[in-house]
Write an enzyme that holds these catalytic residues in place. Structure first.
Site, PDB file in Angstrom:
ATOM      1  N   GLU A 150      31.444  46.802  34.033  1.00  0.00           N
ATOM      2  CA  GLU A 150      31.926  47.286  35.312  1.00  0.00           C
ATOM      3  C   GLU A 150      33.449  47.326  35.310  1.00  0.00           C
ATOM      4  OE1 GLU A 150      30.186  48.655  37.619  1.00  0.00           O
ATOM      5  OE2 GLU A 150      32.259  49.144  38.084  1.00  0.00           O
ATOM      6  N   CYS A 276      39.483  38.091  37.259  1.00  0.00           N
ATOM      7  CA  CYS A 276      39.220  38.891  36.053  1.00  0.00           C
ATOM      8  C   CYS A 276      40.304  38.780  34.990  1.00  0.00           C
ATOM      9  CB  CYS A 276      38.990  40.342  36.453  1.00  0.00           C
ATOM     10  SG  CYS A 276      37.510  40.541  37.442  1.00  0.00           S
ATOM     11  N   LYS A 279      41.012  35.237  33.202  1.00  0.00           N
ATOM     12  CA  LYS A 279      39.893  34.720  32.375  1.00  0.00           C
ATOM     13  C   LYS A 279      39.522  35.679  31.263  1.00  0.00           C
ATOM     14  CE  LYS A 279      35.687  36.136  34.896  1.00  0.00           C
ATOM     15  NZ  LYS A 279      34.998  37.002  33.918  1.00  0.00           N
ATOM     16  N   LYS A 336      45.571  39.881  45.752  1.00  0.00           N
ATOM     17  CA  LYS A 336      45.992  41.280  45.934  1.00  0.00           C
ATOM     18  C   LYS A 336      45.531  41.696  47.313  1.00  0.00           C
ATOM     19  CE  LYS A 336      43.057  44.333  44.121  1.00  0.00           C
ATOM     20  NZ  LYS A 336      42.248  45.082  43.178  1.00  0.00           N
ATOM     21  N   ARG A 343      41.145  33.352  44.245  1.00  0.00           N
ATOM     22  CA  ARG A 343      40.921  32.742  42.936  1.00  0.00           C
ATOM     23  C   ARG A 343      42.037  33.156  41.968  1.00  0.00           C
ATOM     24  NH1 ARG A 343      34.841  34.548  41.772  1.00  0.00           N
ATOM     25  NH2 ARG A 343      35.667  36.483  42.719  1.00  0.00           N
TER      26      ARG A 343
HETATM   27  C1  UDX Z   1      40.642  44.160  37.584  1.00  0.00           C
HETATM   28  C2  UDX Z   1      40.551  45.542  36.933  1.00  0.00           C
HETATM   29  O1  UDX Z   1      41.505  46.397  37.518  1.00  0.00           O
HETATM   30  C3  UDX Z   1      39.156  46.111  37.122  1.00  0.00           C
HETATM   31  O2  UDX Z   1      39.036  47.355  36.439  1.00  0.00           O
HETATM   32  C4  UDX Z   1      38.133  45.140  36.538  1.00  0.00           C
HETATM   33  O3  UDX Z   1      36.844  45.602  36.711  1.00  0.00           O
HETATM   34  C5  UDX Z   1      38.293  43.791  37.184  1.00  0.00           C
HETATM   35  O4  UDX Z   1      39.616  43.322  37.044  1.00  0.00           O
HETATM   36  P1  UDX Z   1      40.979  43.225  40.031  1.00  0.00           P
HETATM   37  O5  UDX Z   1      40.998  41.878  39.417  1.00  0.00           O
HETATM   38  O6  UDX Z   1      40.205  43.447  41.260  1.00  0.00           O
HETATM   39  O7  UDX Z   1      40.473  44.320  38.948  1.00  0.00           O
HETATM   40  O8  UDX Z   1      42.486  43.560  40.394  1.00  0.00           O
HETATM   41  P2  UDX Z   1      43.640  44.556  39.946  1.00  0.00           P
HETATM   42  O9  UDX Z   1      43.841  45.556  41.007  1.00  0.00           O
HETATM   43  O10 UDX Z   1      43.422  45.023  38.599  1.00  0.00           O
HETATM   44  O11 UDX Z   1      44.874  43.540  39.971  1.00  0.00           O
HETATM   45  C6  UDX Z   1      44.856  42.419  39.147  1.00  0.00           C
HETATM   46  C7  UDX Z   1      46.122  41.600  39.347  1.00  0.00           C
HETATM   47  O12 UDX Z   1      47.229  42.285  38.774  1.00  0.00           O
HETATM   48  C8  UDX Z   1      46.464  41.342  40.810  1.00  0.00           C
HETATM   49  O13 UDX Z   1      46.925  40.021  40.945  1.00  0.00           O
HETATM   50  C9  UDX Z   1      47.603  42.321  41.076  1.00  0.00           C
HETATM   51  O14 UDX Z   1      48.486  41.852  42.070  1.00  0.00           O
HETATM   52  C10 UDX Z   1      48.289  42.360  39.720  1.00  0.00           C
HETATM   53  N1  UDX Z   1      49.046  43.592  39.446  1.00  0.00           N
HETATM   54  C11 UDX Z   1      48.370  44.778  39.397  1.00  0.00           C
HETATM   55  C12 UDX Z   1      50.426  43.512  39.212  1.00  0.00           C
HETATM   56  O15 UDX Z   1      51.042  42.451  39.261  1.00  0.00           O
HETATM   57  N2  UDX Z   1      51.099  44.670  38.919  1.00  0.00           N
HETATM   58  C13 UDX Z   1      50.462  45.885  38.844  1.00  0.00           C
HETATM   59  O16 UDX Z   1      51.134  46.883  38.568  1.00  0.00           O
HETATM   60  C14 UDX Z   1      49.050  45.946  39.105  1.00  0.00           C
END
Ligand code: UDX
Length: 459
Positions: A150, A276, A279, A336, A343
């Site tokens: 996913e 995600c 880990k 975010k 978490r």
């Molecule tokens: C992520 C992947 O994007 C997704 O495809 C996968 O299935 C699960 O893991 P998610 O953990 O929901 O999704 O969050 P994401 O939007 O990817 O952000 C992850 C972290 O990176 C957040 O803490 C966000 O603040 C940070 N981030 C993201 C940055 O610091 N800078 C960026 O440019 C983008």
């Protein structure tokens, strides 16, 4: 098709709801009885845009119900395993829940089942699943094992599931491939009733990538690790910009204009968090090192990420001089925006460190306060951003919720002790902030002194 989804976390609930949305009859199970009872009574265990409405609608239409793992195993022709694979202390993914499900399927199911691993798992888990199903196979079950990673993001999981860029499957039999194509056909052709966009335009059809199980499993870990690497890269560059007098937002813009790089995931800040990236990077390193491969690059990605909080606190110390006894307002707790998930959120580690230095924290988040409260009991939680900023010596922006971009600065100026904004996500307009008399400090050389002060200096 009759489909089962085992595990009702972010991935499981979104998968179950969206598969029912596109027309399948779905049975979703949850081993946490309290959570299961909530779901059976229509109470959502998590905040995720659109998900509650979709679940409500498909339940009403009789295409989704919740129950036990045994019931789920008996129900579906295909079973999506969406249980948690949390990190073990050594960084490996904990696969005990997956093993447990495999054993139940082998012991309870008969006839044919397509067993699909959707949880994020290390490479070769599919092979282990195959073996475990045959070892415990009590009823002459015939089965195929497939991988279907996913890529949904929290905060946009329903949209990401229904309008993906790609659907990746790992299969070792034409039968398994055929079934998965059938399951995803409405999404492949983007022909379904979209619960998000009433006038859902004919969306770009996703690429349907069928490969072998091991490759599909690696695609997930590699994709997340690459995105995490992009974030650590721009954070590394941000540090340099601060020292040499450059502006990281301009640098990221310049880099992102190259389609080989692209602008996405080049936003510097206080580091990546969530359940995600941290880990998955760790698990990927562990897998590689156990296979004798050098993944020191990802160790650097982790190290850079782990220094972001301290780097940000240094900015606070530099401005506040003595942190002890200072009132600090925190805007944003979730890792975010558009989620209540805290978490591995950088905000948590940051607030803990400031509390340890004797700061008084008043915090506000549109959704995540109840998830943060048990972890941070010594924080004063507030009903809105202005209440949090009352008497503040500094306001910290830690999560880029949309509402923080629409702050009434003149109103804010009436409640703070000192007009100082330290933006951990570089989302506020420095012009807006400084033109309202606030000192603005961002990441990567982005800052602005209050224009009131500037005009005085000019006079
Ligand atoms: C992520 C992947 O994007 C997704 O495809 C996968 O299935 C699960 O893991 P998610 O953990 O929901 O999704 O969050 P994401 O939007 O990817 O952000 C992850 C972290 O990176 C957040 O803490 C966000 O603040 C940070 N981030 C993201 C940055 O610091 N800078 C960026 O440019 C983008």
């Amino acid at each position: 098709m009759k489909l089962s989804v085992i595990g009702a976390g972010y991935v499981g609930l979104t998968t179950a709801a969206c598969l029912a949305q596109i027309g399948h009859d779905v049975f979703c199970s949850e081993s946490d009885t309290e959570k299961l009872a909530k779901l059976q009574h229509g109470v959502m265990p998590l905040f995720e845009p659109h998900l509650e409405d979709v679940i409500h609608a498909v339940r009403k239409a009789g295409r989704l119900c919740f129950g036990s793992t045994e019931e789920a195993i008996a129900w579906g022709d295909a079973i999506f395993i969406c249980v948690g694979t949390p990190p073990l202390p050594n960084g490996d993914a904990d696969l005990s829940a997956i093993e447990g499900v495999a054993r139940s399927i082998a012991k309870n199911a008969s006839g044919y089942r397509l067993v699909i691993e959707k949880s994020t798992v290390p490479v070769q888990t599919g092979g282990q699943l195959q073996k475990h199903l045959s070892v415990h196979n009590k009823n002459g079950l015939s089965y195929d094992v497939a991988s279907n990673p996913e890529f949904l993001r929290e905060g946009s999981s329903v949209e990401d599931f229904l309008h993906p860029d790609r659907i990746v499957i790992g299969v070792d039999s034409p039968r398994a491939e055929g079934l998965l194509r059938q399951i995803y056909e409405p999404i492949i052709n983007q022909r379904f009733t979209c619960p998000i966009h009433s006038d859902c335009p004919k969306r770009k059809e996703p690429v349907f990538l069928a490969t072998n199980t091991n490759s599909a499993e690696i695609i997930k870990h590699a994709s997340n690790s690459f995105l995490a690497m992009k974030i650590s890269f721009i954070n590394m560059v941000a540090n340099l910009c601060e020292v040499v007098g450059a502006d990281v937002t301009e640098v990221a813009k310049g880099m992102g204009l190259d389609p080989r790089i692209g602008p996405a995931f080049l936003n510097p800040g206080i580091g990546f968090g969530g359940f995600c990236f941290p880990k998955d990077v760790q698990a990927f390193i562990r897998i590689a090192e156990k296979s004798g491969c050098d993944f020191s690059l990802l160790r650097e990605v982790e190290k850079i990420n782990q220094t972001r909080v301290e780097h940000f606190i240094e900015k606070i110390r530099k401005e506040l001089w003595v942190v002890r006894g200072k009132k600090i307002a925190v805007w944003g707790l979730a890792f975010k925006p558009n989620t209540d998930d805290v978490r591995f959120a950088p905000s948590i580690a940051l607030i803990k460190a400031l509390l340890a230095e004797g700061a008084l924290i008043r915090a506000y988040d549109p959704e995540a306060i109840e998830k943060a409260r048990p972890i941070l009991p010594d924080v004063t939680y507030c009903a809105d951003a202005y209440q949090a900023a009352e008497g503040a010596d500094a306001v910290l922006l830690l999560t880029e919720w949309e509402e923080f971009r629409k702050i009434d600065w003149s109103r804010l100026a009436t409640v703070v002790e000192r007009p100082l904004i330290i933006d951990g996500r570089n989302v506020l307009s420095r012009e807006d902030v400084s033109s309202n008399g606030f000192h603005y400090i961002g990441i990567g050389g982005v800052s602005a002194t209050p224009q009131v002060v500037q005009s005085l200096i000019a006079a």
